[in-house]
Design a protein around this motif. Structure first.
Motif, PDB file in Angstrom:
ATOM      1  N   ARG A 123      19.676  -7.510  49.118  1.00 43.13           N
ATOM      2  CA  ARG A 123      19.073  -7.953  50.383  1.00 43.13           C
ATOM      3  C   ARG A 123      17.611  -7.512  50.500  1.00 43.13           C
ATOM      4  N   LEU A 124      17.203  -6.609  49.629  1.00 44.03           N
ATOM      5  CA  LEU A 124      15.816  -6.146  49.629  1.00 44.03           C
ATOM      6  C   LEU A 124      14.995  -7.037  48.691  1.00 44.03           C
ATOM      7  N   PRO A 149       3.032 -14.599  44.656  1.00 44.56           N
ATOM      8  CA  PRO A 149       3.889 -13.993  43.636  1.00 44.56           C
ATOM      9  C   PRO A 149       5.319 -14.530  43.718  1.00 44.56           C
ATOM     10  N   LEU A 150       6.037 -14.398  42.617  1.00 41.01           N
ATOM     11  CA  LEU A 150       7.456 -14.724  42.586  1.00 41.01           C
ATOM     12  C   LEU A 150       8.220 -13.571  43.231  1.00 41.01           C
ATOM     13  N   VAL A 151       9.197 -13.903  44.064  1.00 41.15           N
ATOM     14  CA  VAL A 151       9.996 -12.903  44.773  1.00 41.15           C
ATOM     15  C   VAL A 151      11.471 -13.170  44.475  1.00 41.15           C
ATOM     16  N   PHE A 152      12.248 -12.095  44.338  1.00 42.00           N
ATOM     17  CA  PHE A 152      13.681 -12.198  44.082  1.00 42.00           C
ATOM     18  C   PHE A 152      14.423 -11.533  45.226  1.00 42.00           C
ATOM     19  N   VAL A 153      15.392 -12.250  45.802  1.00 40.14           N
ATOM     20  CA  VAL A 153      16.203 -11.692  46.878  1.00 40.14           C
ATOM     21  C   VAL A 153      17.519 -12.462  46.956  1.00 40.14           C
ATOM     22  N   GLY A 154      18.595 -11.768  47.243  1.00 34.38           N
ATOM     23  CA  GLY A 154      19.894 -12.418  47.435  1.00 34.38           C
ATOM     24  C   GLY A 154      20.368 -13.209  46.230  1.00 34.38           C
ATOM     25  N   ALA A 212      34.267  -0.894  39.666  1.00 34.28           N
ATOM     26  CA  ALA A 212      33.633  -2.206  39.497  1.00 34.28           C
ATOM     27  C   ALA A 212      33.387  -2.862  40.850  1.00 34.28           C
ATOM     28  N   ALA A 213      34.333  -2.725  41.763  1.00 34.65           N
ATOM     29  CA  ALA A 213      34.174  -3.304  43.100  1.00 34.65           C
ATOM     30  C   ALA A 213      33.041  -2.612  43.849  1.00 34.65           C
ATOM     31  N   ALA A 214      32.943  -1.303  43.723  1.00 36.18           N
ATOM     32  CA  ALA A 214      31.862  -0.568  44.378  1.00 36.18           C
ATOM     33  C   ALA A 214      30.510  -0.973  43.802  1.00 36.18           C
ATOM     34  N   THR A 215      30.448  -1.168  42.483  1.00 36.21           N
ATOM     35  CA  THR A 215      29.204  -1.607  41.838  1.00 36.21           C
ATOM     36  C   THR A 215      28.793  -2.982  42.349  1.00 36.21           C
ATOM     37  N   ALA A 216      29.734  -3.885  42.445  1.00 34.58           N
ATOM     38  CA  ALA A 216      29.445  -5.236  42.942  1.00 34.58           C
ATOM     39  C   ALA A 216      28.964  -5.189  44.391  1.00 34.58           C
ATOM     40  N   ARG A 217      29.605  -4.371  45.220  1.00 32.27           N
ATOM     41  CA  ARG A 217      29.163  -4.237  46.618  1.00 32.27           C
ATOM     42  C   ARG A 217      27.769  -3.633  46.702  1.00 32.27           C
ATOM     43  N   PHE A 218      27.507  -2.605  45.876  1.00 31.09           N
ATOM     44  CA  PHE A 218      26.183  -1.978  45.864  1.00 31.09           C
ATOM     45  C   PHE A 218      25.118  -3.001  45.471  1.00 31.09           C
ATOM     46  N   ARG A 219      25.387  -3.794  44.428  1.00 26.16           N
ATOM     47  CA  ARG A 219      24.440  -4.818  43.978  1.00 26.16           C
ATOM     48  C   ARG A 219      24.201  -5.849  45.079  1.00 26.16           C
ATOM     49  N   ALA A 220      25.236  -6.246  45.776  1.00 23.63           N
ATOM     50  CA  ALA A 220      25.089  -7.239  46.846  1.00 23.63           C
ATOM     51  C   ALA A 220      24.242  -6.701  48.002  1.00 23.63           C
TER      52      ALA A 220
END
Length: 178
Positions: free
Chosen positions: A25-26, A158-163, A13-21
Motif C-alpha cells: 500500500r506504500l 517517474p515510474l511508481v509501484f503500488v498495490g 507463508a500466510a503471514a508473509t503474504a499479508r505483510f507483502r499486501a
C-alpha cells in the motif's frame, strides 16, 4: 517486483503474504540497480532505493542476499542506480524476473562516469556509486553507496509501484519534473 513465495502453505507463508499486501500500500519509486565485475554485468529492479546523506552523498538499496546482484556486488565494489520514467513498466518487469538469464540482455546502457557501472539509457536519472558498506538485515542486505556521479537524463514523471502494479503520477499544479 513481487517475488513468488515458495514456502509451503502455513502460518508463516500466510503471514508473509499479508505483510507483502500491507507493505504494497506504500507507493515506491522504481529503479534498476546494475553492477559490473570485469566482463560480467547484471541488474535487478529495486523499489527500496533511497537517499541517506547529503554530506557525504550516500544512498542505499536492499537486495535479497541470494540474488545474482548481491553475489556480484562485492567483486564489483560499485553499482549504478537508474531511476525509471513513467511508461517503463516493461523494463522494470524484465529486471524483476529472477528467472531471466544473467546479464543485461539487449538493454542499452552507458558506463557511469564515476565507476563505469551500467546506467540504463532509458532512465530519468542516475546515481553512480562506490560500495560503502553492507549491513545484513533478515534475508536481505542493506547496501550503502557513496555517490561518485549523478545526473538527470530526461524529463517527465517517474515510474511508481503500488498495490502490485505500476502507475504514473502528475506534477503538482504549476510545476513540472525536471
Amino acid at each position: 517486483m513481487i517475488a513468488l513465495d515458495v514456502r509451503p502453505p502455513g502460518p508463516l507463508a500466510a503471514a508473509t503474504a499479508r505483510f507483502r499486501a500491507v507493505a504494497g500500500r506504500l507507493p515506491t519509486g522504481v529503479t534498476v540497480v546494475a553492477v559490473r565485475a570485469g566482463d560480467t554485468t547484471h541488474a535487478m529492479t529495486v523499489n527500496s532505493f533511497t537517499t541517506v546523506s547529503l554530506e557525504p552523498p550516500l544512498v542505499l538499496f536492499c537486495v535479497r542476499r541470494s540474488s545474482r546482484t548481491a553475489a556480484l556486488l562485492p567483486a564489483a565494489g560499485a553499482f549504478a542506480v537508474t531511476v525509471l520514467p513513467a511508461g517503463a513498466g516493461a523494463v522494470s518487469a524484465r529486471f524483476a524476473d529472477s528467472a531471466r538469464p544473467p546479464g543485461l540482455g539487449d538493454a542499452a546502457w552507458t558506463p557511469g562516469p564515476g565507476t563505469g557501472s551500467p546506467v540504463l539509457d532509458c532512465g530519468l536519472a542516475y546515481f553512480d556509486c562506490t560500495l560503502e558498506t553492507v549491513h545484513e538485515a533478515g534475508d536481505h542486505d542493506v547496501c550503502v553507496g557513496r555517490v561518485a556521479a549523478f545526473g538527470a537524463m530526461g524529463t517527465g514523471a517517474p515510474l511508481v509501484f503500488v498495490g502490485g502494479g505500476y502507475l504514473s503520477i502528475s506534477p503538482p499544479c504549476g510545476s513540472s519534473y525536471r
